[in-house]
Write a protein that holds these residues in place. Sequence first.
Motif, short mmCIF file in Angstrom:
data_model
loop_
_atom_site.label_atom_id
_atom_site.label_comp_id
_atom_site.label_asym_id
_atom_site.label_seq_id
_atom_site.Cartn_x
_atom_site.Cartn_y
_atom_site.Cartn_z
N ASP A 130 105.18 17.26 -9.48
CA ASP A 130 104.63 18.62 -9.49
C ASP A 130 104.86 19.12 -8.35
OD1 ASP A 130 103.64 20.54 -11.14
OD2 ASP A 130 102.08 20.46 -10.39
N VAL A 131 105.73 20.46 -8.49
CA VAL A 131 106.04 21.14 -7.74
C VAL A 131 105.29 22.55 -8.04
CG1 VAL A 131 107.46 22.29 -6.03
CG2 VAL A 131 107.68 19.66 -6.96
N VAL A 140 103.84 29.63 -0.36
CA VAL A 140 102.72 28.54 -1.01
C VAL A 140 103.57 27.22 -1.28
CG1 VAL A 140 100.67 27.11 -1.39
CG2 VAL A 140 100.33 28.97 -0.62
N VAL A 141 104.28 26.01 -0.78
CA VAL A 141 104.51 25.20 -1.31
C VAL A 141 103.96 23.77 -1.84
CG1 VAL A 141 106.69 23.87 -2.17
CG2 VAL A 141 106.98 25.46 -0.98
N SER A 142 103.45 24.02 -2.93
CA SER A 142 102.54 22.91 -3.38
C SER A 142 102.96 21.11 -3.96
CB SER A 142 101.44 23.24 -4.34
OG SER A 142 100.45 22.15 -4.69
N MET A 143 102.90 20.70 -3.94
CA MET A 143 103.69 19.37 -3.69
C MET A 143 102.38 18.28 -4.24
SD MET A 143 106.69 19.31 -0.92
CE MET A 143 105.31 19.81 0.56
N THR A 144 102.51 17.87 -5.41
CA THR A 144 101.80 16.74 -5.60
C THR A 144 102.48 15.29 -6.13
OG1 THR A 144 100.43 17.94 -6.89
CG2 THR A 144 99.71 15.90 -7.62
N LYS A 145 102.11 13.93 -5.18
CA LYS A 145 102.12 13.01 -6.27
C LYS A 145 101.42 11.82 -6.64
CE LYS A 145 105.91 10.26 -4.77
NZ LYS A 145 107.02 10.52 -5.77
N TYR A 146 101.47 11.48 -7.65
CA TYR A 146 99.89 10.73 -8.31
C TYR A 146 100.14 9.28 -7.11
CZ TYR A 146 99.47 14.59 -11.21
OH TYR A 146 98.91 15.78 -12.02
N LEU A 147 99.06 8.99 -7.49
CA LEU A 147 99.08 7.81 -6.92
C LEU A 147 98.55 6.33 -8.33
CD1 LEU A 147 98.63 5.75 -4.52
CD2 LEU A 147 95.61 6.13 -4.54
#
Length: 164
Positions: A130-131, A140-147
């Motif tokens: 998700d970005v 603000v660049v918010s970057m999500t990586k799910y575990l």
Amino acid sequence: MGHRPEADIIELTLPARADYVSIARLTVSGVANRMGFGYEEIEDIKLAVAEACTNVVEHAYDCEVGLEQHFRVRCLLQSDRLVVEVIDQGKGFGFDEQRESLKPIRSDVDIDEVAEGGLGLYLIHSVMDDVRVHVKDGVVVSMTKYLRRDEVSSNDQSSSKTES
């Protein structure tokens, strides 16, 4: 008894210069490793962080005098994901217009003909789950990586045998 926060937060403030991008990558790599991400996921996260930080270095503070030319990298460690935010106080950009140009690289187009603008954002979108980009008084660049945890527990006794 204290209330445990929803996420642990690790934050760096770095000068907006190219030689500090590697520090951001190294820090986020260590955080992701500690959380249990695999090698390929860590490489994807490092790529996304490097692209976001490089965008700050190259574009955020073009000739702006009087602004403190720093950026922040904030890691929010949650039980099921890592959220990395790259934050600057520089000039914003037309993200909605940029988003329209985020297209995969076509195999029938010579690499020399691929426009540079927006390629970093395309890469970030392609490797992160998700970005989100917020443009207001900076970017603000918010970057999500799910575990993604393995279905098989690491404590599974059937796969290992101890001989005495």
